[in-house]
Write an enzyme that holds these catalytic residues in place. Structure first.
Site, mmCIF file in Angstrom:
data_model
loop_
_atom_site.group_PDB
_atom_site.id
_atom_site.type_symbol
_atom_site.label_atom_id
_atom_site.label_comp_id
_atom_site.label_asym_id
_atom_site.label_seq_id
_atom_site.Cartn_x
_atom_site.Cartn_y
_atom_site.Cartn_z
ATOM 1 N N SER A 205 62.921 -51.083 97.301
ATOM 2 C CA SER A 205 62.017 -49.999 96.923
ATOM 3 C C SER A 205 62.359 -48.730 97.714
ATOM 4 O O SER A 205 63.520 -48.317 97.696
ATOM 5 C CB SER A 205 60.570 -50.453 97.141
ATOM 6 O OG SER A 205 59.688 -49.589 96.490
ATOM 7 N N ASP A 300 61.595 -51.679 85.678
ATOM 8 C CA ASP A 300 61.013 -51.807 87.010
ATOM 9 C C ASP A 300 59.514 -51.465 86.962
ATOM 10 O O ASP A 300 59.119 -50.390 86.501
ATOM 11 C CB ASP A 300 61.742 -50.857 87.957
ATOM 12 C CG ASP A 300 61.215 -50.943 89.372
ATOM 13 O OD1 ASP A 300 61.856 -51.614 90.186
ATOM 14 O OD2 ASP A 300 60.144 -50.347 89.663
ATOM 15 N N HIS A 367 59.476 -55.756 90.516
ATOM 16 C CA HIS A 367 59.924 -54.652 91.366
ATOM 17 C C HIS A 367 60.958 -55.161 92.368
ATOM 18 O O HIS A 367 62.126 -55.160 92.049
ATOM 19 C CB HIS A 367 58.729 -53.943 92.000
ATOM 20 C CG HIS A 367 59.087 -52.711 92.763
ATOM 21 N ND1 HIS A 367 60.047 -51.819 92.328
ATOM 22 C CD2 HIS A 367 58.626 -52.207 93.931
ATOM 23 C CE1 HIS A 367 60.154 -50.828 93.201
ATOM 24 N NE2 HIS A 367 59.307 -51.038 94.184
#
Ligand code: NAG
Ligand code: NAG
Ligand code: NAG
Ligand code: NAG
Length: 440
Positions: A205, A300, A367
């Site tokens: 991330s 995502d 994610h």
């Protein structure tokens, strides 16, 4: 500060919840509550664990943090968790940069100071290592015995800001991500990283973005004959229009970049384009030399919620159910998601040509995929070309084959575990807690 309770369900696209799986389901959900905590950013991570105590790894606070100015937003020392390697992994090092969004204003950074994403005073003293950090061979076949480090994220700008003055408009805030990066590398070199025979910088991330930013610098820390590669998980944030044609992500980056003087990281780029543009991986990769693996879903979950259909661009909440559960998107929303996937593939076209690079672009609504055994490596993990993510990454790192996998468009991959967010709210970056279930 309100803590929003977020409920998440994972489930396979088909078949829907089978009653018989109830027992296994409780066990798996308990594991996920622990393992997903790292990217879901809840600030209520459990402090004690009834099982798996061998996996708990202590927090180390940086020794010379003050002298080096390597401080979290609130001025507390930055930190990391180090688990020593063993056997044939003793001279191999895997680093993982934690993620957790960004703060874009003095106000949001001041709130972040009150959480583990802005202060080591709030960080768990021990955390469990899972997925790519697991030391169990069956869950992490290629890296289980390496030295592994999880580097905690507490600067609000992907380890990339650097502002000398800590007084911001009367509020004390340290913007020192770059110094944290440098000081932690310094300390780890002394802990044995300098003797590494192979090294791997990873992150998820906003930590995935940090991986793109720092990868070449990491390479330069080690001698030329050492194998050094990088992997960015869920960090390929796209510079695209959202559902109403606004560049919402660009304006988020614009705020972060100006607040924390991030432009200094990209001297060449800022002479030809807006500093905010220079913070996107699609620009950063153009200048990267070190072999890098791009792990990213084409759908995502964070990007659909925050880049493609951010709340501010959807005041009627007409995208809400689709953002919570990809199976609830209607046909026109799916069409827009397919367009987003095409934009990602376009942005990756340069990378496809880089011979030593790897990629795994799946079509699951997820994610971070390196952080849990469910997504990283288990009998029920998502697969492309019949390989789990762990197998694909290992094959690429050790050059067993070329790995440039691109999944077919949603909903074609039956091995996906798609996240289902059952809210009161979609998590607010850095301020949410979560309860996660997994439905087979
Ligand atoms: C600092 O405060 C002034 C006056 O209140 C305000 O106009 C300005 O936008 C603030 N700067 C930042 C970075 O928030
Ligand atoms: C899908 O949902 C959106 C938002 O609610 C709506 O504007 C659109 O007309 C819907 N499309 C179809 C085909 O139902
Ligand atoms: C995932 O890891 C946890 C903790 O090590 C373990 O209890 C669980 O059985 C694993 N799940 C799978 C599907 O491998
Ligand atoms: C987005 O909107 C939903 C529905 O109104 C709300 O529950 C959620 O908190 C909002 N998310 C953010 C990040 O503000």
């Amino acid at each position: 500060m309100a803590v929003h309770r977020l409920r998440l369900w994972w489930r396979r696209r088909r078949p829907y919840a089978a009653a018989g799986a109830a027992g296994a389901f409780v066990v798996v959900s308990a594991a996920l509550v622990l393992t997903l905590s790292s990217w879901l950013r809840e600030d209520e991570a459990p402090r004690s664990f009834s099982s798996d105590s061998a996996d708990l790894v202590d927090l180390t606070l940086l020794k010379n943090a003050k002298e080096k100015g390597a401080l979290c937003l609130d001025g507390s020392p930055a930190g990391y968790h180090l688990q020593r390697g063993f056997g044939s992994g003793s001279n191999s090092w895997l680093l993982h940069l934690e993620g957790g969004g960004w703060c874009r204003s003095l106000q949001s950074c001041a709130l972040r100071k009150l959480t583990a994403l802005g202060s080591s005073n709030y960080m768990e003293r021990q955390i469990a290592f899972h997925g790519i950090l697991s030391n169990i061979q069956s869950q992490n076949p290629d890296f289980y015995n390496w030295n592994k480090v999880k580097i905690r994220y507490c600067d609000g700008a992907s380890f990339s800001g650097d502002v000398e003055n800590e007084l911001q408009n009367g509020t004390t805030l340290f913007f020192r991500g770059q110094r944290i990066w440098e000081a932690i590398m310094d300390e780890l070199l002394g802990e044995g990283l300098a003797e590494a025979k192979q090294a791997f910088l990873t992150g998820c991330s906003s930590g995935g973005l940090a991986t793109y930013v720092h990868c070449d610098n990491f390479r330069a820390l080690l001698p030329k004959d050492v194998t050094v590669k990088c992997l960015a998980d869920g960090g390929f944030f796209l510079d695209v229009n959202d559902i109403i044609g606004k560049r919402s992500m660009r304006s988020l980056y614009d705020d972060v970049v100006h607040l924390q003087e991030v432009g200094k990281r990209f001297p060449n780029c800022i002479s030809v384009m807006e500093p905010a543009q220079c913070f996107f991986p699609q620009e950063i990769v153009k200048n990267m030399k070190t072999p890098t693996f791009i792990l990213n879903s084409a759908y995502d979950a964070w990007q659909i919620q925050h880049v493609l259909a951010p709340n501010a661009s959807d005041p009627q909440d007409s995208w809400l159910s689709c953002k919570l559960d990809i199976n609830k998107c209607n046909s026109s929303q799916i069409e827009i998601l397919q367009g987003f996937r095409e934009d990602l593939l376009d942005a990756l076209s340069e990378v496809k040509k880089k011979r030593e690079w790897g990629m795994f672009i799946d079509s699951c609504f997820v994610h971070c995929q390196t952080s849990t055994n469910i997504t990283w490596h288990s009998p029920s993990s998502p697969r492309l070309n019949d390989k789990t993510i762990a197998e694909a990454v290992g094959d690429w790192y050790f050059e067993r084959r070329v790995v440039k996998e691109i999944d077919c468009p949603f909903p074609c991959n039956p091995t996906c575990h798609n996240l289902v967010f059952v809210s009161p709210t979609i998590y607010k970056t850095g301020l949410s807690s979560s309860v996660i279930r997994f439905i087979r």
